[in-house]
Design an enzyme around this catalytic site. Structure first.
Site, mmCIF file in Angstrom:
data_model
loop_
_atom_site.group_PDB
_atom_site.id
_atom_site.type_symbol
_atom_site.label_atom_id
_atom_site.label_comp_id
_atom_site.label_asym_id
_atom_site.label_seq_id
_atom_site.Cartn_x
_atom_site.Cartn_y
_atom_site.Cartn_z
ATOM 1 N N GLY A 1 0.806 -1.222 0.000
ATOM 2 C CA GLY A 1 0.000 0.000 0.000
ATOM 3 C C GLY A 1 0.836 1.268 0.000
ATOM 4 O O GLY A 1 2.023 1.254 -0.259
ATOM 5 N N TYR A 2 0.166 2.387 0.287
ATOM 6 C CA TYR A 2 0.731 3.734 0.179
ATOM 7 C C TYR A 2 1.350 3.886 -1.210
ATOM 8 O O TYR A 2 2.531 4.170 -1.389
ATOM 9 C CB TYR A 2 1.751 4.025 1.288
ATOM 10 C CG TYR A 2 1.654 5.470 1.733
ATOM 11 C CD1 TYR A 2 0.552 5.900 2.467
ATOM 12 C CD2 TYR A 2 2.613 6.402 1.382
ATOM 13 C CE1 TYR A 2 0.424 7.222 2.845
ATOM 14 C CE2 TYR A 2 2.483 7.735 1.745
ATOM 15 C CZ TYR A 2 1.384 8.134 2.477
ATOM 16 O OH TYR A 2 1.251 9.442 2.848
ATOM 17 N N LEU A 3 0.500 3.647 -2.176
ATOM 18 C CA LEU A 3 0.933 3.465 -3.562
ATOM 19 C C LEU A 3 1.462 4.768 -4.179
ATOM 20 O O LEU A 3 0.985 5.857 -3.868
ATOM 21 C CB LEU A 3 -0.238 2.930 -4.385
ATOM 22 C CG LEU A 3 -0.861 1.626 -3.850
ATOM 23 C CD1 LEU A 3 -2.036 1.197 -4.724
ATOM 24 C CD2 LEU A 3 0.153 0.501 -3.746
ATOM 25 N N SER B 1 9.647 5.527 -3.339
ATOM 26 C CA SER B 1 9.477 4.559 -2.251
ATOM 27 C C SER B 1 8.439 5.099 -1.284
ATOM 28 O O SER B 1 8.390 6.319 -1.049
ATOM 29 C CB SER B 1 10.809 4.384 -1.507
ATOM 30 O OG SER B 1 10.593 3.774 -0.259
ATOM 31 N N GLU C 1 3.871 6.198 -8.007
ATOM 32 C CA GLU C 1 4.023 5.916 -9.452
ATOM 33 C C GLU C 1 4.805 4.633 -9.722
ATOM 34 O O GLU C 1 4.620 3.998 -10.757
ATOM 35 C CB GLU C 1 4.706 7.086 -10.172
ATOM 36 C CG GLU C 1 3.767 8.231 -10.491
ATOM 37 C CD GLU C 1 3.800 9.289 -9.393
ATOM 38 O OE1 GLU C 1 4.228 8.947 -8.250
ATOM 39 O OE2 GLU C 1 3.393 10.430 -9.648
ATOM 40 N N GLY C 2 5.679 4.259 -8.807
ATOM 41 C CA GLY C 2 6.399 2.986 -8.966
ATOM 42 C C GLY C 2 5.414 1.815 -9.024
ATOM 43 O O GLY C 2 5.469 0.966 -9.918
ATOM 44 N N HIS C 3 4.486 1.806 -8.063
ATOM 45 C CA HIS C 3 3.452 0.753 -8.057
ATOM 46 C C HIS C 3 2.588 0.835 -9.323
ATOM 47 O O HIS C 3 2.184 -0.178 -9.886
ATOM 48 C CB HIS C 3 2.534 0.888 -6.844
ATOM 49 C CG HIS C 3 3.223 0.720 -5.520
ATOM 50 N ND1 HIS C 3 3.450 1.769 -4.667
ATOM 51 C CD2 HIS C 3 3.733 -0.375 -4.915
ATOM 52 C CE1 HIS C 3 4.072 1.333 -3.584
ATOM 53 N NE2 HIS C 3 4.258 0.033 -3.701
#
Ligand code: PAF
Length: 282
Positions: A31-33, A184, A35-37
């Site tokens: 969670g705490y998404l 991150s 742009e990487g996710h």
């Protein structure tokens, strides 16, 4: 988009999709998404359906790590998932995942004995166990992991191979802020001053990468230059700067074949990682 919290609900949904012959892409997250996710979710869009799990897995945190303070924001995560076409979010509680008692683990040798495995002794056992459980629950065709956690990616690939898990693992490139800092969820811990200081990680990575790309083949020379760059920053404290074989995660002296150069650095109390790979086409 559906948000469910029980294993049964996921199984029922996946069963329906399977009956229709749909392929399932899976992105496991805590969670705490950011742009990487989203880059993983977008890559998973090559499947018919995309499942995202959001679960801050207690088993992969050591006793003095940031489990309690790890950032959480389901509403924000759900909005981002919706905007990127996710079909199902699995957001279980620790009780749903581990019940009242839990005795089985997936553990790994060799690949876990370097880099983050040294400074975080229980971490990869927790990662392998939860990811194996999630694979059993979601039964995806493909699962997507970021190359920022390069050791985790290598370990998951190896687990899937060793245990004959019937899915494909896809690694996706590191996504960086405009100034170079790798994205991150933990960047949110940084004060303004620390955020500036954290740029020392990407500076050191870019420096090492350039040396290798220009032909340097002595691992020690690259590591020394990268270390010196980090040491210029007073707020930075090095956990490790290492170069390892991409498949075995064992340290190398000479740069040949596929290598991973990985760093872990404390900026204040926040531990950040970054890396570059070279010679992937081995
Ligand atoms: O990379 C992460 O966010 C976690 O380690 C993972 C793969 C979701 C397992 O908890």
């Amino acid at each position: 988009m559906k948000i469910v919290s029980t294993i049964e609900e996921v199984r029922n949904q996946v069963k329906e999709w399977r009956k229709e012959g749909q392929k399932i892409g899976f992105v496991p997250t805590m969670g705490y998404l950011h742009e990487g996710h989203m880059s993983l979710i977008d890559a998973a869009g090559e499947n018919d359906k995309v499942v995202v799990s959001i679960f801050v897995n207690p088993m992969q945190f050591g006793p003095n790590e940031d489990l309690a303070s790890y950032p959480r924001d389901l509403e924000h995560d759900a909005a981002m998932c919706e905007a990127h076409g996710v079909d199902l979010i699995f957001h279980p509680t620790p009780e749903e995942m581990y019940g009242e008692s839990f005795y089985s683990y997936v553990d790994m040798n060799v690949l876990t004995q370097e880099l983050c495995g040294l400074s975080r002794p229980v971490h990869f056992r927790g990662v392998c166990t939860v990811v194996a459980k999630l694979f059993n629950i979601v039964t995806p065709d493909k699962a997507y992991f970021g190359q920022k956690d390069a050791q985790q990616l290598a370990i998951i690939k190896r687990m899937v191979k060793d245990l004959n898990m019937p899915l494909q693992i896809v690694g996706c490139p590191i996504v960086r802020e405009e100034d170079g800092l790798a994205k991150s969820s933990r960047n949110t811990y940084l004060s303004k001053e620390e955020r500036k200081a954290a740029l020392v990680l990407s500076r050191s990575i870019f420096l090492g990468k350039e040396m290798v790309e220009k032909g340097e083949r002595d691992a020690k020379k690259v590591i020394t230059a990268m270390t010196a760059e980090i040491e210029k920053e007073p707020l930075a404290k090095i956990d490790y700067v290492k170069m390892v074989d991409l498949e075995t995660m064992q340290q190398v002296e000479t740069i040949e074949g596929g290598i991973l150069t990985a760093i872990a650095v404390y900026i204040g109390k926040t531990r950040l990682i970054d890396n570059f790979m070279f010679g992937l086409g081995k």
